[in-house]
Design a protein around this motif. Structure first.
Motif, PDB file in Angstrom:
ATOM      1  N   ALA A 157       0.868  -1.177   0.000  1.00  0.00           N
ATOM      2  CA  ALA A 157       0.000   0.000   0.000  1.00  0.00           C
ATOM      3  C   ALA A 157       0.903   1.225   0.000  1.00  0.00           C
ATOM      4  N   CYS A 158       0.327   2.370  -0.278  1.00  0.00           N
ATOM      5  CA  CYS A 158       1.085   3.609  -0.190  1.00  0.00           C
ATOM      6  C   CYS A 158       0.215   4.689   0.430  1.00  0.00           C
ATOM      7  N   ILE A 159       0.863   5.671   1.017  1.00  0.00           N
ATOM      8  CA  ILE A 159       0.189   6.880   1.500  1.00  0.00           C
ATOM      9  C   ILE A 159       0.836   8.043   0.768  1.00  0.00           C
ATOM     10  N   THR A 160       0.092   8.691  -0.109  1.00  0.00           N
ATOM     11  CA  THR A 160       0.643   9.767  -0.923  1.00  0.00           C
ATOM     12  C   THR A 160      -0.350  10.914  -1.036  1.00  0.00           C
ATOM     13  N   CYS A 161       0.157  12.087  -1.325  1.00  0.00           N
ATOM     14  CA  CYS A 161      -0.701  13.264  -1.465  1.00  0.00           C
ATOM     15  C   CYS A 161      -0.792  13.738  -2.909  1.00  0.00           C
ATOM     16  N   ASN A 162      -0.280  12.931  -3.827  1.00  0.00           N
ATOM     17  CA  ASN A 162      -0.409  13.207  -5.261  1.00  0.00           C
ATOM     18  C   ASN A 162      -1.116  12.042  -5.948  1.00  0.00           C
ATOM     19  N   PRO A 163      -2.368  12.212  -6.341  1.00  0.00           N
ATOM     20  CA  PRO A 163      -3.108  11.134  -7.003  1.00  0.00           C
ATOM     21  C   PRO A 163      -2.442  10.700  -8.307  1.00  0.00           C
ATOM     22  N   ASP A 164      -2.591   9.419  -8.625  1.00  0.00           N
ATOM     23  CA  ASP A 164      -2.079   8.876  -9.884  1.00  0.00           C
ATOM     24  C   ASP A 164      -0.573   9.052 -10.048  1.00  0.00           C
ATOM     25  N   SER A 165       0.151   9.116  -8.938  1.00  0.00           N
ATOM     26  CA  SER A 165       1.602   9.265  -8.991  1.00  0.00           C
ATOM     27  C   SER A 165       2.259   7.905  -9.188  1.00  0.00           C
ATOM     28  N   GLU A 166       3.549   7.904  -9.363  1.00  0.00           N
ATOM     29  CA  GLU A 166       4.264   6.666  -9.672  1.00  0.00           C
ATOM     30  C   GLU A 166       4.144   5.637  -8.562  1.00  0.00           C
ATOM     31  N   VAL A 167       4.097   6.096  -7.310  1.00  0.00           N
ATOM     32  CA  VAL A 167       4.031   5.153  -6.189  1.00  0.00           C
ATOM     33  C   VAL A 167       2.712   4.385  -6.186  1.00  0.00           C
ATOM     34  N   VAL A 168       1.665   4.981  -6.743  1.00  0.00           N
ATOM     35  CA  VAL A 168       0.356   4.314  -6.819  1.00  0.00           C
ATOM     36  C   VAL A 168       0.428   3.076  -7.709  1.00  0.00           C
ATOM     37  N   LYS A 169       1.249   3.143  -8.745  1.00  0.00           N
ATOM     38  CA  LYS A 169       1.341   2.059  -9.718  1.00  0.00           C
ATOM     39  C   LYS A 169       1.972   0.797  -9.140  1.00  0.00           C
ATOM     40  N   VAL A 170       2.690   0.931  -8.038  1.00  0.00           N
ATOM     41  CA  VAL A 170       3.334  -0.236  -7.421  1.00  0.00           C
ATOM     42  C   VAL A 170       2.702  -0.563  -6.067  1.00  0.00           C
ATOM     43  N   SER A 171       1.449  -0.134  -5.889  1.00  0.00           N
ATOM     44  CA  SER A 171       0.730  -0.374  -4.642  1.00  0.00           C
ATOM     45  C   SER A 171      -0.569  -1.117  -4.912  1.00  0.00           C
ATOM     46  N   ASP A 172      -0.774  -2.219  -4.217  1.00  0.00           N
ATOM     47  CA  ASP A 172      -2.025  -2.957  -4.341  1.00  0.00           C
ATOM     48  C   ASP A 172      -3.193  -2.156  -3.761  1.00  0.00           C
ATOM     49  N   PHE A 173      -2.888  -1.387  -2.712  1.00  0.00           N
ATOM     50  CA  PHE A 173      -3.918  -0.609  -2.027  1.00  0.00           C
ATOM     51  C   PHE A 173      -3.444   0.838  -1.859  1.00  0.00           C
ATOM     52  N   PRO A 174      -3.556   1.643  -2.898  1.00  0.00           N
ATOM     53  CA  PRO A 174      -3.115   3.040  -2.790  1.00  0.00           C
ATOM     54  C   PRO A 174      -4.042   3.872  -1.914  1.00  0.00           C
ATOM     55  N   ILE A 175      -3.447   4.690  -1.068  1.00  0.00           N
ATOM     56  CA  ILE A 175      -4.200   5.640  -0.241  1.00  0.00           C
ATOM     57  C   ILE A 175      -3.765   7.037  -0.683  1.00  0.00           C
ATOM     58  N   GLU A 176      -4.660   7.745  -1.338  1.00  0.00           N
ATOM     59  CA  GLU A 176      -4.331   9.041  -1.938  1.00  0.00           C
ATOM     60  C   GLU A 176      -5.068  10.160  -1.202  1.00  0.00           C
ATOM     61  N   ILE A 177      -4.297  11.115  -0.707  1.00  0.00           N
ATOM     62  CA  ILE A 177      -4.871  12.215   0.078  1.00  0.00           C
ATOM     63  C   ILE A 177      -4.363  13.552  -0.458  1.00  0.00           C
ATOM     64  N   PRO A 178      -4.972  14.071  -1.505  1.00  0.00           N
ATOM     65  CA  PRO A 178      -4.552  15.374  -2.039  1.00  0.00           C
ATOM     66  C   PRO A 178      -4.991  16.508  -1.120  1.00  0.00           C
ATOM     67  N   VAL A 179      -4.045  17.097  -0.416  1.00  0.00           N
ATOM     68  CA  VAL A 179      -4.374  18.152   0.545  1.00  0.00           C
ATOM     69  C   VAL A 179      -4.169  19.551  -0.042  1.00  0.00           C
ATOM     70  N   GLY A 180      -3.754  19.611  -1.312  1.00  0.00           N
ATOM     71  CA  GLY A 180      -3.554  20.917  -1.940  1.00  0.00           C
ATOM     72  C   GLY A 180      -2.192  21.503  -1.637  1.00  0.00           C
ATOM     73  N   PRO A 181      -1.952  22.727  -2.087  1.00  0.00           N
ATOM     74  CA  PRO A 181      -0.645  23.354  -1.886  1.00  0.00           C
ATOM     75  C   PRO A 181      -0.351  23.626  -0.420  1.00  0.00           C
ATOM     76  N   GLU A 182       0.933  23.599  -0.086  1.00  0.00           N
ATOM     77  CA  GLU A 182       1.356  23.875   1.276  1.00  0.00           C
ATOM     78  C   GLU A 182       1.409  25.387   1.544  1.00  0.00           C
ATOM     79  N   PHE A 183       1.321  25.762   2.817  1.00  0.00           N
ATOM     80  CA  PHE A 183       1.399  27.175   3.203  1.00  0.00           C
ATOM     81  C   PHE A 183       2.720  27.773   2.731  1.00  0.00           C
TER      82      PHE A 183
END
Length: 267
Positions: A157-183
């Motif tokens: 699985a992965c925990i990432t804040c960029n949907p459809d990123s490279e890490v998602v492709k190698v994860s059986d269970f991707p967890i995607e949390i786009p929180v937007g730009p940082e302060f």
């Protein structure tokens, strides 16, 4: 451009007062929990697999670099004292090794083969489960480790804040949390780091509850590593057995855990 690298919603930060900076950071932070909420179905799917593995004596591994790696290590290190499990039940690894916990190790995250080398030292197998933590979704250390793990039949699985990123492709269970730009533009230790911490809290806590290390809402298997925890455990026993404080404390110190003390007290 990835979401985590996108331009901040705020500008001329150096000209803002302390109060204005705090208001801005807090305003951005308020969106994080909502973003995590949207990912609950993804987190649930990953946890269903994780719990099955851990109930069958499997282990949970985290790999990451920089802030992401440190958050994984933090979560793993808190499982033994909180839930009474061994230090080998949840294991956090960071690019650059233990030295990178306190100080950045230059270019450590850029090696695609090192994560698997690190994991092999723990004899990881298909009985275990691996979570890669990468806010950007493109960290070579994490991607390389997940890719080889997948090839060897290890759940990922992965925990990432960029949907459809490279890490998602190698994860059986991707967890995607786009929180937007940082302060502060690109500073993923902020909102992205907060989102990752929230998800890690959910994963380890839910897994440990499912494994039976919580009763009611109490940490009945916690380690008695300081006076505060001895006091907390004593009060749990008092409440459960309806006995005096000193009697409960003696039981706790004799049997070494709230669970064992309560069981003995009920005999």
């Amino acid at each position: 451009m990835s979401i985590t690298e996108s331009e901040s919603n705020f500008n001329n930060l150096e000209n803002l007062s302390i109060g204005e900076l705090l208001q801005g950071i807090n305003q951005e932070d308020q969106s994080v929990a909502h973003s995590v909420q949207k990912a609950l179905p993804q987190i649930e799917k990953a946890l269903e697999k994780i719990v099955v593995k851990m109930k069958a004596e499997g282990r949970l591994f985290y790999i990451g670099a920089g802030t992401s790696g440190r958050l994984g290590i933090l979560d793993a290190s808190e499982c033994p004292p909180t839930f009474g499990v061994g230090h080998d039940k949840v294991i956090g690894l960071i690019a650059g090794g233990d030295n990178a916990i306190r100080k950045a190790v230059e270019f450590a995250e850029d090696d695609r083969t090192q994560a698997w080398k690190d994991l092999k030292e723990y004899n990881i197998t298909e009985k275990d489960f691996l979570i890669g933590i990468a806010a950007s979704g493109r960290t070579p250390y994490v991607i390389g480790g997940l890719k080889i793990a997948q090839e060897k039949g290890i759940g990922t699985a992965c925990i990432t804040c960029n949907p459809d990123s490279e890490v998602v492709k190698v994860s059986d269970f991707p967890i995607e949390i786009p929180v937007g730009p940082e302060f502060v533009t690109g500073s993923t230790r902020m909102k992205a780091g907060t989102a990752q911490k929230l998800v890690l809290n959910m994963i380890s806590t839910t897994a440990m509850i499912q494994l039976g290390h919580v009763k009611g809402n109490r940490m009945v298997d916690m380690q008695l590593s300081n006076d505060k925890l001895v006091d907390r455990g004593t009060k749990m026993i008092m409440q459960e057995l309806e006995i005096e404080y000193e009697v409960a404390k003696k039981l706790l110190l004799k049997y070494g855990s709230v669970r064992k003390a309560v069981e003995a007290g009920k005999e």
